[in-house]
Design an enzyme around this catalytic site. Structure first.
Site, PDB file in Angstrom:
ATOM      1  N   CYS A 138       0.821  -1.223   0.000  1.00  0.00           N
ATOM      2  CA  CYS A 138       0.000   0.000   0.000  1.00  0.00           C
ATOM      3  C   CYS A 138       0.850   1.267   0.000  1.00  0.00           C
ATOM      4  O   CYS A 138       0.311   2.373  -0.124  1.00  0.00           O
ATOM      5  CB  CYS A 138      -0.925   0.007   1.207  1.00  0.00           C
ATOM      6  SG  CYS A 138      -1.838  -1.538   1.387  1.00  0.00           S
ATOM      7  N   HIS A 176      -8.913   4.078  -1.262  1.00  0.00           N
ATOM      8  CA  HIS A 176      -7.576   3.491  -1.109  1.00  0.00           C
ATOM      9  C   HIS A 176      -7.254   2.561  -2.286  1.00  0.00           C
ATOM     10  O   HIS A 176      -7.280   1.336  -2.140  1.00  0.00           O
ATOM     11  CB  HIS A 176      -7.514   2.740   0.231  1.00  0.00           C
ATOM     12  CG  HIS A 176      -6.193   2.123   0.552  1.00  0.00           C
ATOM     13  ND1 HIS A 176      -4.994   2.550   0.018  1.00  0.00           N
ATOM     14  CD2 HIS A 176      -5.861   1.082   1.395  1.00  0.00           C
ATOM     15  CE1 HIS A 176      -4.007   1.807   0.490  1.00  0.00           C
ATOM     16  NE2 HIS A 176      -4.510   0.917   1.313  1.00  0.00           N
TER      17      HIS A 176
END
Lengths: 393, 393
Positions: B86, B335
């Site tokens: 991420c 996200h």
């Protein structure tokens, strides 16, 4: 900007190792790299790491970088995973050079690792397929051997290149790999062996294709500010160049060259102030025999129509005018995707520091490494020279 | 070494876009970034690109970098794919800064892209699972929500943090996201909404978890030698820091902090010569509500035992003393794994250049971005300041 220096490099054996993991192979490469630093190095000295891997088999697709660096005790430092298909760790080395030149690190580990032989052949084809052009080439059934076979066919038509010339690439690289204790296929082959092997993708046969390989490689780079702490015999990273192109072969204007390699070489030569004539050896990306012939011309070693004869005449043998792939190349040494680029730099380090054993060249001063991603969507070239710089050519 | 400057940044909408591809989203982000450069920029000016992506769904697992940069006309330049789960594109930005400081590039595109909503929930869990610790956490059935739930439970036990405090993270971030036209979940929520949502992994409920998202973000960086060609209002990359840690939570000494974030922040503050008190805002990695609370203390904004009250008291709202996640954060803005870090820098650019619309802060001078990979195997922090440097704090 500060220069970067190659102070050590090491690799695991290349081959098929059911008893090893990607972590254990990485550890072996890292320890061998540390052991190769002339005046020694401590793990704590490393202040940044770059890890190249494709992640064949999907075992740690995200965050493989810290997953291996933590395993060797490199705790807390910046770690970045880089992936550009088969050029992953060539780009690791490039990023390591940038980290040092940027002033943000003094000692960088640039590395790569791959495990390929614990999954099926179909799985390997899938993983390589998604490193080529996925939507059209892979989904139409084209494999990497198929893509390079198209290049070889066109090269034959355009330049009269022959199967025998392609086979000479295998003969030469196996001759070298037979002298490399880390090589996967460390045996010699005759021209007849290389000519008569089963077809993989016409006109390429088994001896015109590299194997699938497990392995890891690690390179240690240091800034000019600290290099003297590690060695009295520094090897300067004189030039670095990279280039990109359309990922699919069918999207490009030429089938007989890899333009990304040309862009990369031009940039590396310009930065180094050296040209092809200044090189004492080169490690090039011979995933298929035709790839080595294209590398000759893309790197300016000869014209494209001369490439077949360039190898057949022996000019790229160890005792030739321009030794290429003294390590055995991808063909004989092996091609663990993410480790290959860093592994080429291991050979450059060994040759330039006089540690290449039975395949040692006579006092080489300048060497080049050339690493290609996919069928040429990315390429990266490094030029290394003995000494602190400016006096080697 | 030469300083790097942020001259432009843009993103696609974040959300679920069945009609878009990773290439089309990337193109939108790139074009928006180019359009944001005050004095304009030509595609030909970009001399290096870095692309962050995890590759969720496996559509172009190898060489996704050139696959997207070629699509926007960036032909032949060095392109590197970076992946740290991420934190992929936070590391893209860091690598872009290194490229500029190294002297090897003058204008760099640092970017990220991810498509997540065209595969099943099970597939998303697989892809996120292989970005956590694969061998023990994923194969024992632990999800990312499960890992962060363990952190939240421990934080509650150790510091008395409450579900209500966790819910305040959601309320605040949705309030901000409702003013961000690019946000995926651009609506406000009440404290009751955030308290009463279905449990995902106890004690975390739906409003304590970010969504899965398609999106792309692009950042343009320039060297001090060329920055004046692009803007009279430069934004300096004052500090960059990164850190790594064991990939598995169970391998670490603490469950109530992310040590990699602390290493990254310490390095970024040291390079910038600024501390937490100098910040006018921060974009932090709130993949789960507990992650935002840990970020407060890891970045030095408050002590860990104060983190719950820090948000509940309103200090991190837009009109508070330390606005956090004015963009809506991962929770409301979305996200898209590989795009998230660059997307945070888009918000920093908008705030520092006065283009944040309804959520604009009053004349901010210094801002921070904080991007975490996995559950803390990697983290990267940037500090940006208006001006050419040295006079903003």
């Amino acid at each position: 900007m500060r220069d970067a220096y190659l102070i050590g490099a090491g690799q695991s054996d290349y081959g098929s190792f059911p008893g090893e993991s990607y972590r254990s192979l990485f550890r072996t490469a890292f320890e061998n790299a540390c052991d190769s630093v002339p005046d020694g190095i401590e793990t704590e000295d490393v202040d940044e790491a770059v890890v190249g891997t494709l992640g064949v088999g999907g075992r740690q697709l995200g965050l493989p970088g810290p997953a291996v660096t933590e395993h060797v005790g490199l705790h807390g430092i910046p770690v970045t995973r880089v992936e550009n298909a088969c050029a992953a760790s060539g780009y690791s080395v490039r990023q390591g050079v940038q980290a040092i030149r940027s002033g943000m690190a003094d000692v960088v580990l640039a590395s790569g690792v791959e495990i390929m032989t614990d999954v099926s052949g179909d799985a390997v084809r899938y993983w390589l397929g998604v490193s080529g052009e996925t939507e059209w080439e892979r989904l139409s059934g084209t494999t990497f051997a198929g893509v390079y076979a198209q290049m070889a066919s066109r090269h034959m038509q355009e330049y009269g290149t022959t199967r025998e010339q392609l086979s000479h690439v295998a003969v030469k690289n196996h001759e070298n790999g037979a002298k490399n204790p880390h090589a996967q296929l460390g045996f010699e082959c005759s021209l007849e062996d290389a000519m008569d092997a089963p077809t993989v993708a016409d006109p390429l046969n088994l001896y015109h294709c590299c194997p699938t390989t497990d392995g890891a490689a690690a390179v240690l780079l240091a800034s000019e500010d600290v290099v003297e702490n590690y060695t009295d015999d520094p090897i300067r990273v004189a030039g670095v160049g990279a280039g990109s192109d359309r990922v699919g072969l069918f999207q490009r204007d030429t089938y007989t060259a890899v333009p990304a390699s040309q862009y990369a070489a031009d940039r590396a030569y310009e930065m180094a102030g050296y040209g092809p004539d200044d090189l004492d050896f080169a490690e090039v990306h011979d995933c298929f025999a035709i790839a080595e012939l294209m590398a000759y011309s893309d790197l300016g070693l000869c014209d494209p129509e001369e490439a077949g004869e360039f190898v057949a005449s022996g000019k790229t043998k160890r005792d030739g005018e321009m030794p290429v792939n003294t390590s055995g190349g991808l063909k004989s040494k092996g091609h663990p995707i993410g480790a290959t680029g860093a592994g080429q730099v291991v050979e450059a380090f060994k040759q330039l520091s006089g540690q290449a054993g039975e395949r040692q060249l006579e006092d080489p001063q300048v060497g080049l490494t050339h690493n290609v991603g996919g069928s040429g969507g990315a390429a990266v070239v490094h030029v290394f020279e003995r000494g602190m710089g400016g006096d080697a050519a």
